[in-house]
Design a protein around this motif. Structure first.
Motif, short mmCIF file in Angstrom:
data_model
loop_
_atom_site.label_atom_id
_atom_site.label_comp_id
_atom_site.label_asym_id
_atom_site.label_seq_id
_atom_site.Cartn_x
_atom_site.Cartn_y
_atom_site.Cartn_z
N TYR A 37 -23.39 -12.99 -5.36
CA TYR A 37 -24.21 -12.74 -4.17
C TYR A 37 -24.46 -11.26 -3.95
CZ TYR A 37 -20.05 -12.24 -1.06
OH TYR A 37 -18.90 -11.87 -0.45
N THR A 39 -25.75 -8.24 -1.33
CA THR A 39 -25.89 -7.79 0.06
C THR A 39 -26.65 -6.48 0.05
OG1 THR A 39 -23.76 -8.75 0.50
CG2 THR A 39 -24.59 -7.28 2.14
N ALA A 42 -26.11 -4.27 4.49
CA ALA A 42 -25.22 -5.11 5.32
C ALA A 42 -25.82 -6.47 5.68
CB ALA A 42 -24.78 -4.37 6.57
N ILE A 43 -26.88 -6.87 4.98
CA ILE A 43 -27.47 -8.19 5.22
C ILE A 43 -27.45 -8.97 3.91
CG2 ILE A 43 -29.58 -9.45 5.86
CD1 ILE A 43 -30.28 -7.09 7.66
N LEU A 44 -27.01 -10.22 3.98
CA LEU A 44 -26.97 -11.04 2.77
C LEU A 44 -28.39 -11.26 2.26
CD1 LEU A 44 -24.94 -12.71 0.99
CD2 LEU A 44 -25.71 -14.67 2.26
N VAL A 98 -16.91 -6.23 -8.21
CA VAL A 98 -17.64 -5.56 -7.13
C VAL A 98 -18.47 -4.45 -7.75
CG1 VAL A 98 -17.44 -4.28 -4.97
CG2 VAL A 98 -15.73 -5.99 -5.55
N HIS A 100 -21.19 -1.70 -6.32
CA HIS A 100 -21.83 -1.19 -5.10
C HIS A 100 -22.55 0.11 -5.42
CE1 HIS A 100 -22.23 -0.08 -0.87
NE2 HIS A 100 -21.84 1.11 -1.23
N LEU A 115 -21.42 -8.94 -5.60
CA LEU A 115 -20.12 -9.53 -5.94
C LEU A 115 -20.36 -10.66 -6.94
CD1 LEU A 115 -19.26 -8.06 -3.24
CD2 LEU A 115 -17.53 -9.79 -3.09
N GLN B 79 -18.07 -4.80 7.63
CA GLN B 79 -19.05 -5.19 8.65
C GLN B 79 -20.29 -5.78 8.01
OE1 GLN B 79 -19.51 -1.41 10.67
NE2 GLN B 79 -18.19 -2.13 12.33
N GLY B 80 -20.82 -6.80 8.66
CA GLY B 80 -22.05 -7.42 8.17
C GLY B 80 -22.92 -7.84 9.34
N VAL B 81 -24.22 -7.87 9.08
CA VAL B 81 -25.18 -8.21 10.14
C VAL B 81 -25.95 -9.45 9.72
CG1 VAL B 81 -27.12 -7.32 11.48
CG2 VAL B 81 -25.37 -5.76 10.67
N ALA B 82 -26.25 -10.28 10.70
CA ALA B 82 -27.06 -11.48 10.42
C ALA B 82 -28.52 -11.07 10.29
CB ALA B 82 -26.88 -12.47 11.54
N PRO B 83 -29.27 -11.73 9.40
CA PRO B 83 -30.70 -11.42 9.30
C PRO B 83 -31.43 -11.83 10.58
CG PRO B 83 -29.95 -12.75 7.44
CD PRO B 83 -28.86 -12.74 8.43
N LEU B 95 -24.03 -16.15 7.35
CA LEU B 95 -24.62 -15.08 6.52
C LEU B 95 -23.99 -13.72 6.83
CD1 LEU B 95 -28.37 -16.16 6.62
CD2 LEU B 95 -26.74 -16.55 4.81
N ARG B 98 -20.59 -13.48 5.23
CA ARG B 98 -20.66 -13.22 3.78
C ARG B 98 -20.91 -11.73 3.54
NH1 ARG B 98 -20.03 -17.78 2.88
NH2 ARG B 98 -21.59 -18.97 1.83
N ALA B 99 -21.83 -11.17 4.30
CA ALA B 99 -22.15 -9.74 4.14
C ALA B 99 -20.93 -8.88 4.50
CB ALA B 99 -23.33 -9.38 5.03
N THR B 101 -17.82 -9.77 4.26
CA THR B 101 -16.82 -9.94 3.19
C THR B 101 -17.14 -9.02 2.01
OG1 THR B 101 -16.64 -12.24 3.85
CG2 THR B 101 -15.64 -11.67 1.76
N ALA B 102 -18.43 -8.97 1.66
CA ALA B 102 -18.84 -8.09 0.56
C ALA B 102 -18.54 -6.63 0.89
CB ALA B 102 -20.32 -8.27 0.28
N TYR B 105 -14.82 -6.03 0.53
CA TYR B 105 -14.46 -5.92 -0.90
C TYR B 105 -14.83 -4.53 -1.42
CZ TYR B 105 -12.78 -10.50 -2.32
OH TYR B 105 -11.99 -11.60 -2.50
N ARG B 106 -15.98 -4.07 -1.01
CA ARG B 106 -16.43 -2.74 -1.46
C ARG B 106 -15.47 -1.67 -0.96
NH1 ARG B 106 -18.60 1.66 1.65
NH2 ARG B 106 -19.58 0.12 3.01
N ALA B 109 -12.30 -1.74 -2.98
CA ALA B 109 -12.54 -1.15 -4.31
C ALA B 109 -12.61 0.37 -4.21
CB ALA B 109 -13.83 -1.71 -4.90
N GLU B 110 -13.25 0.85 -3.14
CA GLU B 110 -13.35 2.30 -2.95
C GLU B 110 -11.97 2.92 -2.78
OE1 GLU B 110 -17.69 2.95 -0.80
OE2 GLU B 110 -15.86 3.48 0.26
N VAL B 137 -19.64 2.33 -6.86
CA VAL B 137 -18.28 1.78 -6.98
C VAL B 137 -18.35 0.59 -7.92
CG1 VAL B 137 -16.32 0.80 -5.75
CG2 VAL B 137 -17.81 2.38 -4.58
#
Lengths: 137, 171
Positions: A37, A39, A42-44, A98, A100, A115, B79-83, B95, B98-99, B101-102, B105-106, B109-110, B137
């Motif tokens: 997926y 992103t 910050a938006i999927l 990951v 990025h 990811l 942090q993630g934002v909805a579309p 959604l 999910r954002a 979570t990504a 993860y980033r 990793a950083e 990254v």
């Protein structure tokens, strides 16, 4: 020397064991699963989960196991879509790559995060009401 | 006789000049990791143009980040934002989660692996035309645990942690 009755009893118990084994493990198979997926800011942006039956035998030993309710079905796509959150948490725990990249041009920022679960072979046992999924490492 | 006196005076002045020239000592301390013996290289005299003494020695050894039997817990909040165009609040939450979570993860990793940074500035006629900073990254993150998830006013926050143990790296 065994009696005829004794032989019949042992044969019955063997049949019982075989019946029990087949009733518990209806079918098993190996599947290739990949997940990715993207992103953006910050938006999927995009999400893909690919499931396919393996066309040749996979090598490796089963490691961690996830048990999902299957309601007698042996369709893995359906089982996973019914238990999506659980399955995705399991995939996350297995480990994701990951990637990025972030670019800041004249103080304006934009970022992309990808990811990925690389195509992994999973052994799936379909029992009466459960599917046992284990990745092969 | 007159010429010989002049020659002696000239040579004496030359030797005095040579004595006053700046001299620096370079000392290198080294240690054999196998035997533990220290070796002291003979000091070398080097004429330094700056006239400053230069001493080069080994950088002190850093303490191990992960001591034997120790654990390090790294915690981040993604942090993630909805579309904008979601069909339901539930979809927006899924959604955004999910954002987030990504993003978590980033961040992990950083922290664990580090970030590669490239910068480029374009200057024309003494003015900055374009300033670009790229950060990348790339890592593989395994066994990260979600601690808490919150969703408020379209912003989803996922708190995630990872435990690094010495045993994971000592094979």
């Amino acid at each position: 020397m065994r009696s005829r009755d004794g032989n019949r009893l042992s044969a019955l118990s063997i049949f019982k064991l075989i019946f029990l084994f087949y009733s518990l493990a209806l079918s098993a198979g190996e599947y290739l699963i990949s997940y990715r997926y993207v992103t953006q800011n910050a938006i999927l942006y995009n999400e893909v989960l690919s499931i396919a039956k393996a066309m040749h035998k996979c090598t490796g030993t089963p490691s961690s196991t996830l048990i999902l309710e299957s309601d007698g079905s042996d369709n893995l796509n359906q089982i996973i879509s019914q238990n999506e959150d659980e399955f995705l948490s399991f995939i996350h725990a297995l480990g994701l790559d990951v990637k990025h990249s972030e670019i800041n041009t004249n103080l304006q920022n934009s970022s992309t995060t990808i990811l990925t679960l690389k195509t992994t072979c999973f052994k799936v046992n379909f029992n009466d009401n459960f599917a046992k999924i284990s990745p092969l490492n | 006789m007159k010429y010989s006196l002049l020659l002696i005076a000239f040579l004496g002045a030359g030797s005095l000049m040579a004595d006053e020239a700046p001299v620096s000592n370079i000392t290198i301390n080294c240690e054999n990791p196998k035997t533990g013996e220290t070796c002291q290289k003979s000091p070398t005299e080097v004429i330094d143009a700056t006239g400053m003494d230069t001493v080069v020695s080994d950088v002190p050894k850093k303490d191990a980040f992960l001591a034997k039997g120790a654990e390090v817990r790294i915690s981040v909040i993604g942090q993630g934002v909805a579309p904008m165009n979601t069909s339901s609040p539930a979809q927006a939450y899924a959604l955004a989660k999910r954002a987030a979570t990504a993003d978590a993860y980033r961040l992990l990793a950083e922290k664990v692996k580090g970030v590669r940074i490239d910068g480029q500035d374009l200057i024309k006629n003494m003015m900055v035309q374009r300033s670009t900073v790229r950060t990348t990254v790339q890592a593989m993150v395994k066994n990260a645990n979600v601690v808490e998830t919150t969703f408020k006013e379209g912003l989803c926050e996922v708190e995630m942690e990872i435990v690094l143990a010495h045993s994971q790296f000592s094979n």
